[in-house]
Design a protein around this motif. Structure first.
Motif, PDB file in Angstrom:
ATOM      1  N   UNK A   1       0.840  -1.206   0.000  1.00  0.00           N
ATOM      2  CA  UNK A   1       0.000   0.000   0.000  1.00  0.00           C
ATOM      3  C   UNK A   1       0.871   1.251   0.000  1.00  0.00           C
ATOM      4  N   UNK A   2       0.410   2.335  -0.626  1.00  0.00           N
ATOM      5  CA  UNK A   2       1.179   3.576  -0.627  1.00  0.00           C
ATOM      6  C   UNK A   2       1.312   4.148   0.786  1.00  0.00           C
TER       7      UNK A   2
ATOM      8  N   UNK B   1       0.382   3.667   6.099  1.00  0.00           N
ATOM      9  CA  UNK B   1      -0.061   3.146   4.811  1.00  0.00           C
ATOM     10  C   UNK B   1      -1.501   3.565   4.574  1.00  0.00           C
ATOM     11  N   UNK B   2      -1.807   3.942   3.339  1.00  0.00           N
ATOM     12  CA  UNK B   2      -3.146   4.424   2.994  1.00  0.00           C
ATOM     13  C   UNK B   2      -3.601   3.760   1.700  1.00  0.00           C
ATOM     14  N   UNK B   3      -4.891   3.802   1.459  1.00  0.00           N
ATOM     15  CA  UNK B   3      -5.400   3.339   0.173  1.00  0.00           C
ATOM     16  C   UNK B   3      -4.962   4.306  -0.927  1.00  0.00           C
ATOM     17  N   UNK B   4      -4.717   3.771  -2.090  1.00  0.00           N
ATOM     18  CA  UNK B   4      -4.381   4.634  -3.209  1.00  0.00           C
ATOM     19  C   UNK B   4      -5.613   5.461  -3.574  1.00  0.00           C
ATOM     20  N   UNK B   5      -5.486   6.798  -3.629  1.00  0.00           N
ATOM     21  CA  UNK B   5      -6.651   7.645  -3.937  1.00  0.00           C
ATOM     22  C   UNK B   5      -7.221   7.356  -5.323  1.00  0.00           C
ATOM     23  N   UNK B   6      -8.499   7.606  -5.480  1.00  0.00           N
ATOM     24  CA  UNK B   6      -9.181   7.428  -6.760  1.00  0.00           C
ATOM     25  C   UNK B   6      -9.662   8.793  -7.237  1.00  0.00           C
TER      26      UNK B   6
ATOM     27  N   UNK C   1      -5.676  18.081  -3.215  1.00  0.00           N
ATOM     28  CA  UNK C   1      -6.860  18.037  -2.362  1.00  0.00           C
ATOM     29  C   UNK C   1      -6.785  16.815  -1.454  1.00  0.00           C
ATOM     30  N   UNK C   2      -6.045  15.819  -1.869  1.00  0.00           N
ATOM     31  CA  UNK C   2      -5.727  14.649  -1.051  1.00  0.00           C
ATOM     32  C   UNK C   2      -4.270  14.318  -1.314  1.00  0.00           C
ATOM     33  N   UNK C   3      -3.512  14.082  -0.262  1.00  0.00           N
ATOM     34  CA  UNK C   3      -2.099  13.784  -0.437  1.00  0.00           C
ATOM     35  C   UNK C   3      -1.248  14.999  -0.172  1.00  0.00           C
ATOM     36  N   UNK C   4       0.030  14.865  -0.406  1.00  0.00           N
ATOM     37  CA  UNK C   4       0.990  15.929  -0.133  1.00  0.00           C
ATOM     38  C   UNK C   4       2.324  15.274   0.152  1.00  0.00           C
ATOM     39  N   UNK C   5       2.627  15.096   1.438  1.00  0.00           N
ATOM     40  CA  UNK C   5       3.801  14.315   1.790  1.00  0.00           C
ATOM     41  C   UNK C   5       3.389  12.851   1.619  1.00  0.00           C
TER      42      UNK C   5
ATOM     43  N   UNK D   1       1.175   9.227  -3.466  1.00  0.00           N
ATOM     44  CA  UNK D   1       0.149   9.575  -4.448  1.00  0.00           C
ATOM     45  C   UNK D   1      -0.681  10.741  -3.932  1.00  0.00           C
ATOM     46  N   UNK D   2      -1.150  11.576  -4.863  1.00  0.00           N
ATOM     47  CA  UNK D   2      -1.979  12.714  -4.481  1.00  0.00           C
ATOM     48  C   UNK D   2      -3.033  12.961  -5.546  1.00  0.00           C
ATOM     49  N   UNK D   3      -4.158  13.529  -5.113  1.00  0.00           N
ATOM     50  CA  UNK D   3      -5.206  13.955  -6.033  1.00  0.00           C
ATOM     51  C   UNK D   3      -5.122  15.468  -6.203  1.00  0.00           C
ATOM     52  N   UNK D   4      -5.164  15.920  -7.458  1.00  0.00           N
ATOM     53  CA  UNK D   4      -5.142  17.344  -7.767  1.00  0.00           C
ATOM     54  C   UNK D   4      -6.353  17.683  -8.623  1.00  0.00           C
ATOM     55  N   UNK D   5      -6.900  18.880  -8.423  1.00  0.00           N
ATOM     56  CA  UNK D   5      -7.959  19.360  -9.309  1.00  0.00           C
ATOM     57  C   UNK D   5      -7.312  20.013 -10.522  1.00  0.00           C
ATOM     58  N   UNK D   6      -7.887  19.783 -11.677  1.00  0.00           N
ATOM     59  CA  UNK D   6      -7.264  20.291 -12.899  1.00  0.00           C
ATOM     60  C   UNK D   6      -7.272  21.814 -12.979  1.00  0.00           C
ATOM     61  N   UNK D   7      -8.174  22.470 -12.248  1.00  0.00           N
ATOM     62  CA  UNK D   7      -8.238  23.925 -12.289  1.00  0.00           C
ATOM     63  C   UNK D   7      -7.045  24.615 -11.663  1.00  0.00           C
TER      64      UNK D   7
END
Length: 306
Positions: A1-2, A20-25, A94-98, A101-107
């Protein structure tokens, strides 16, 4: 797990943990990024203590740490246009950072120029763009003098350089230990500490404050026109009471591209002075939290950063 570096409740460094965290979707309008580098900022530890920005929703724990990343797109969400798997990008997660994996908004995500390293790109969504927004907001003419408090930190180093690029004379307030750094950027150094305003040479046309508190109040006394007071370190109320304002952030992909172009063309060096692996994220954050950072600190979660 990431893996991700988080805080499990509000408090001090003792509430931080590498887990350890689930990989973001990715959801609609989002991209999943394999993080190559993550910038470290004062706001990261402030959020851990319970600080909340205007508009923040109720925080859920464990909460991810980190406010700016660069990496490679692994997956795109519904309706995403302009980004594809394999793109090298940077933005504010918006999720993640250090994290791996991280989620980013396209804007508020931009494609990373090939000439821009992942480590430098990871300093731009918060530190670089905040510096750029504040200097632009002051709207001073070439030849004017701007004073930057907290000039030796990540935002300060960027603000000094951006102001110089725009033709401004810069006075940088920082500790004596950062004198060489400030002067190497082309600014006049003023040692921080009690009575610092008396050490400022000449008149000041604008102030970009990155400290807040008493320093913000003292800096305001140097101005004839208080509308030329902008802060990223003080509260909106404090700034308004002094006749100035809080930095108005421009959170767009276009703004990120503008700042990246400054780095590529030589107008801005993010001054990444230290990098840390993810399992030493706490050490990286302490360097910033305790005020020892000279320039910018970056966490590198993988061996693929460059």
């Amino acid at each position: 797990m990431p893996k991700a570096y988080v805080f499990t409740r509000n408090g001090g460094p003792e509430v931080e943990a590498l887990i350890e965290v689930d990989r973001p979707v990715p959801g609609a309008g989002q991209v999943l990024v394999a993080v190559r580098a993550a910038g470290v900022n004062p706001v990261d530890w402030k959020l851990r203590t319970g600080f909340r920005r205007p508009g923040d929703s109720e925080r859920e724990f464990p909460a991810f740490m980190g406010s700016e990343v660069s990496g490679v797109v692994e997956e795109v969400g519904e309706g995403v246009q302009g980004f594809t798997v394999g793109d090298e990008v940077f933005g504010q997660p918006v999720v993640g950072g250090y994290s791996e994996y991280a989620l980013l908004t396209t804007g508020f995500t931009a494609k990373k120029p090939a000439a821009l390293s992942f480590t430098d790109a990871a300093t731009l969504p918060v530190a670089g763009a905040t510096a750029y927004d504040g200097v632009r907001q002051l709207d001073l003419p070439a030849g004017a003098t701007v004073l930057v408090t907290g000039a030796g930190g990540g935002v300060g180093v960027a603000a000094v350089q951006i102001a110089r690029t725009l033709g401004l004379r810069v006075v940088g307030v920082a500790s004596e230990a950062k004198k060489d750094l400030i002067e190497s950027l082309g600014a006049v150094h003023v040692p921080s500490g009690e009575g610092w305003t008396a050490r400022v040479p000449g008149e000041v046309d604008g102030v970009y404050d990155l400290v807040g508190g008493a320093v913000l109040t003292e800096a305001a006394t140097l101005l004839t026109d208080r509308t030329k007071l902008v802060t990223a370190g003080g509260s909106p109320d404090a700034a308004q009471e002094l006749g100035g304002g809080r930095v108005a952030r421009v959170r767009t992909s276009a703004r990120l591209t503008e700042v990246a172009d400054l780095v590529v063309t030589g107008g801005l060096d993010p001054h990444v002075t230290q990098t840390f692996p993810l399992d030493r994220a706490g050490e990286a954050l302490r360097t910033v939290e305790e005020g020892h950072a000279r320039g910018k600190i970056v966490i590198v979660p993988t061996e693929n950063a460059g």
